[in-house]
Design a protein around this motif. Structure first.
Motif, short mmCIF file in Angstrom:
data_model
loop_
_atom_site.label_atom_id
_atom_site.label_comp_id
_atom_site.label_asym_id
_atom_site.label_seq_id
_atom_site.Cartn_x
_atom_site.Cartn_y
_atom_site.Cartn_z
N GLY A 1 0.92 -1.32 0.11
CA GLY A 1 -0.04 -0.05 -0.01
C GLY A 1 0.79 1.26 -0.02
N HIS A 2 2.03 1.10 0.34
CA HIS A 2 3.03 2.35 0.79
C HIS A 2 3.16 3.24 -0.71
CE1 HIS A 2 6.91 1.02 -0.54
NE2 HIS A 2 6.13 -0.25 -0.14
N ALA A 3 3.23 2.26 -1.77
CA ALA A 3 3.52 2.76 -2.92
C ALA A 3 2.44 3.64 -3.70
CB ALA A 3 4.29 1.81 -3.86
N ARG B 1 6.55 9.94 -11.69
CA ARG B 1 5.50 10.24 -10.63
C ARG B 1 5.99 9.43 -9.50
NH1 ARG B 1 2.76 6.04 -14.16
NH2 ARG B 1 3.46 3.95 -13.22
N LEU B 2 5.70 9.94 -8.34
CA LEU B 2 6.11 9.23 -7.08
C LEU B 2 5.53 8.09 -6.83
CD1 LEU B 2 6.59 12.37 -4.82
CD2 LEU B 2 8.47 10.82 -5.64
N PHE B 3 4.13 7.88 -7.17
CA PHE B 3 3.34 6.60 -6.42
C PHE B 3 2.70 6.08 -7.90
CE2 PHE B 3 3.07 9.62 -3.02
CZ PHE B 3 3.54 8.99 -1.97
N ALA B 4 2.38 4.88 -7.62
CA ALA B 4 2.08 3.99 -8.53
C ALA B 4 0.63 4.17 -9.13
CB ALA B 4 2.17 2.36 -8.25
N ILE C 1 13.02 5.92 -7.44
CA ILE C 1 12.17 6.87 -6.44
C ILE C 1 11.18 7.56 -7.48
CG2 ILE C 1 12.32 8.96 -5.04
CD1 ILE C 1 15.58 8.42 -4.96
N TYR C 2 11.32 7.86 -8.34
CA TYR C 2 10.28 8.24 -9.28
C TYR C 2 10.27 7.29 -10.50
CZ TYR C 2 12.82 12.80 -8.11
OH TYR C 2 13.38 13.41 -7.44
N ARG D 1 3.53 13.23 2.38
CA ARG D 1 4.72 13.28 1.51
C ARG D 1 4.65 14.12 0.39
NH1 ARG D 1 5.18 6.86 0.68
NH2 ARG D 1 4.60 6.02 2.63
N GLU E 1 7.76 0.33 -8.33
CA GLU E 1 7.65 1.93 -7.89
C GLU E 1 7.43 1.74 -6.50
OE1 GLU E 1 5.18 3.97 -11.02
OE2 GLU E 1 4.20 2.03 -10.63
N THR E 2 8.11 2.96 -5.83
CA THR E 2 8.52 2.68 -4.25
C THR E 2 7.65 3.76 -3.81
OG1 THR E 2 10.54 4.07 -4.55
CG2 THR E 2 10.44 1.84 -4.56
N GLY E 3 6.80 4.73 -4.19
CA GLY E 3 5.97 5.58 -3.57
C GLY E 3 6.63 6.54 -2.81
N ALA E 4 7.66 7.09 -3.02
CA ALA E 4 8.57 8.03 -2.20
C ALA E 4 9.34 7.60 -1.04
CB ALA E 4 7.75 9.25 -2.02
#
Lengths: 241, 233
Positions: free
Chosen positions: A35-37, A237-240, B66-67, A174, B90-93
Motif C-alpha cells: 500500500g505504501h506505493a 510520478r512518485l506513486f504507482a 524513487i520516481y 509526502r 515503484e516505491t511511493g517516495a
C-alpha cells in the motif's frame, strides 16, 4: 433484519473467532502488502491543484470513502462472509471502470495475498492464489485474509474503508509536506463516517452472500477513474496510483 | 513434489529469501541487493556487473526508482540485458520501505522474472538512491552491497550506519576522482576496517577498463558458494 443498520444489527455477522487485535494487525498501515506505493488518486489530485491543504485533503478523503471506500468495504465484507471469491472478483471488475485501477487492484491483491498467506495460512487463500496467480482484486483478498485471521465481515469492511482514506492521507503528507498531525486529524474527523461506511459495507456484504452479488453497491467517483488513467501515463510520478 | 506444508514453510509462497528453492522445487537464483546514496554509482555498477557476468551466468535486474523507471530505462538504453530481464518497482517516495519494511512488490518482481525468463542464476535488486541507513531485508536478498563514492565525502566510512557497517560488501566508487575532491583513500580504508571488521571493502573506478573487477570477483565467489550450498543434500 430491517433496512436500517447499525453496529448491533450486524453483530451476528461481525463476530469472528478472533478479537480486535487481529484487526489491528490487518489494518495497520505498515502491514507489508504494498500500500505504501499508492496514493489512491491523491497524487493526481495534488498535481491538478484540487488537493492543496488540510480542508481539501479532508474533502478528497470523504469523497473517496463514500465511493471507492464503500465499494471496497462491501466486497471485502462479502468475501469475509463466505461469498465466492472468483465471483466477487468479477463483481469488483464490473465496479472498476478504469483499466489502470483494475490493474492496480489486482497487483495490490497479489501483494496482499503474498503477505496474508505468510501471516494467516489458509486453504481458501491458497485456492484463490492458484485460480488468480496474477492477483485478484485487493478488497476480495483482504476480505479472505480477514476470514483467515478469524475476523468477520464488519472487521473486513472496516479495514477496507480505513485503507481507502489512510492511504491518500499518508501520501499527501509526502506530496505536500503537510503537517502529519493535521493529516491524522483529518482521519480522526472522518472516523464517524468511517463507522457508517463500514457498517453499510458489512451489511451489503452479508446480503450479497445470501442474495447474490448484484446487491453489492456500485458507487463511483468518475474523476478518480479519469485521473487514474491520466496518472498511469505520467512519465514521472512518485506513486504507482 | 509436495515436500512441505504451507504452515511450516510459508516463505515458499511469499517467494521470500528464506528458502533456496522455488515452489516447484528447483533452485532459485542468488539475490544480491545494491543500496547506497543517490549518485554513488549503483546503476553504473549494476550495468558493469551485467556486462562482466552475462556470458557466464543468467542474470536479471530489479530496479527500485524513487520516481518511475529512470534506472530501468538507463539499463535498457545501455542494453546490458534484454528488456524482459529488467523490471522496475515503484516505491511511493520511500525507497527503503520497498527493500526493507514492505518487500512484497520486489518479491513479486523477482518471482515474475524467474517465471518469465526461465532459470536464472543471479538477480540483482537495485535500491533507489537513499541515505546511509538503507538496508535490504533478509526476506528479499541473500547478500547486499552498499555503494558509496569518494566524492560524497571521505568521512562516510567513519560515520558508519547500517549500510556501511553491515553490508556484505562495501564498495567505494569513483576512486579516480579522489585527487580532485581531496578524498583520503587510505583513511577511508582504515575507517571502513574499523567499522566493518573482517567484512570486505572494494575500491572501484568504473571509468577505468574492467573497473568493476573487484565487485565482479566477489559476486563470482558468492555465486559459487550459493550453487554449492543450494545443491548440497
Amino acid at each position: 433484519m430491517t433496512a436500517t443498520t447499525d453496529v448491533a444489527d450486524v453483530a451476528d455477522v461481525a463476530v469472528g473467532a478472533a478479537g480486535r487485535a487481529a484487526l489491528l494487525v490487518l489494518a495497520d498501515g505498515r502491514f507489508p502488502a504494498g500500500g505504501h506505493a499508492h496514493s489512491g488518486g491523491a497524487e493526481a489530485a495534488v498535481k491538478a491543484g484540487r488537493v492543496t491543504d488540510v480542508p481539501s485533503l479532508e474533502a478528497f478523503c470523504r469523497g473517496r470513502l463514500h465511493t471507492a471506500g464503500l465499494a471496497a468495504a462491501a466486497l471485502a465484507a462479502a468475501a469475509a462472509a463466505g461469498a465466492d471469491p472468483l465471483e466477487l472478483d468479477e463483481a469488483a471488475d464490473a465496479r472498476t471502470p478504469s483499466l489502470a485501477l483494475r490493474a492496480a487492484a489486482r497487483r495490490l491483491g497479489r501483494q496482499m495475498m503474498r503477505a496474508a498467506r505468510a501471516t494467516w495460512p489458509s486453504p481458501a487463500l491458497d485456492t484463490l492464489a492458484s485460480a488468480r496467480p496474477r492477483g485478484a482484486h485487493q478488497p476480495v483478498v483482504l476480505g479472505l485474509a480477514a476470514r483467515a485471521a478469524g475476523l468477520g465481515p464488519l472487521d473486513a469492511a472496516y479495514a477496507a474503508a480505513y485503507e481507502a482514506v489512510s492511504g491518500p492521507a499518508t501520501a499527501v503528507v509526502r506530496l505536500l509536506s503537510l503537517d502529519p498531525f493535521h493529516a491524522t486529524a483529518v482521519l480522526a474527523r472522518l472516523a464517524p463516517e468511517l463507522d457508517v461506511v463500514a457498517v453499510a459495507g458489512a451489511e451489503a456484504g452479508r446480503r450479497a452472500s445470501d442474495e447474490g452479488l448484484d446487491v453489492l453497491p456500485a458507487p463511483s467517483a468518475p474523476l478518480l477513474d479519469i485521473t487514474a488513467e491520466q496518472h498511469a501515463a505520467w512519465p514521472v510520478r512518485l506513486f504507482a496510483t | 513434489m509436495h515436500l512441505d506444508h504451507p504452515t511450516t514453510y510459508p516463505h515458499r509462497h511469499t517467494y521470500g529469501a528464506a528458502s533456496p528453492l522455488r515452489p516447484d522445487g528447483t533452485r532459485r537464483a542468488l539475490r544480491i541487493g545494491l543500496g547506497g546514496p543517490v549518485g554513488s554509482g549503483k546503476t553504473a555498477t549494476v550495468a558493469a556487473l551485467c556486462r562482466a557476468l552475462r556470458e557466464e551466468v543468467s542474470i536479471a535486474v530489479v530496479t527500485n526508482d524513487i520516481y518511475t523507471r529512470e534506472d530501468a530505462e538507463f539499463l535498457l538504453r545501455q542494453a546490458v540485458l534484454p528488456p524482459e530481464r529488467i523490471t522496475a518497482v515503484e516505491t511511493g517516495a520511500c525507497p527503503h520501505t520497498a527493500i526493507r519494511d514492505d518487500i512484497s512488490a520486489n518479491l513479486e518482481a523477482v518471482e515474475d522474472l524467474e517465471d518469465g525468463t526461465g532459470p536464472l542464476d543471479l538477480v540483482l535488486v537495485e535500491s533507489g538512491g537513499d541515505n546511509l541507513t538503507a538496508t535490504f531485508s533478509k526476506g528479499l536478498v541473500d547478500a547486499q552491497i552498499f555503494v558509496i563514492d569518494v566524492a560524497g565525502g571521505d568521512d562516510i566510512p567513519r560515520k558508519g550506519g547500517p549500510g556501511v557497517t553491515t553490508a556484505d560488501l562495501l564498495v567505494v566508487n569513483k576512486t579516480d576522482l579522489a585527487p580532485y575532491v581531496g578524498a583520503d583513500l587510505a583513511g577511508m580504508a582504515r575507517d571502513a576496517k574499523a567499522q566493518r571488521g573482517d567484512l570486505p571493502v572494494a575500491f572501484t573506478s568504473l571509468a577505468a577498463e574492467d573497473g568493476v573487477a573487484p565487485v565482479r570477483d566477489w559476486v563470482r565467489e558468492r555465486l559459487a558458494a550459493w550453487t554449492a550450498t543450494a545443491t548440497a543434500p
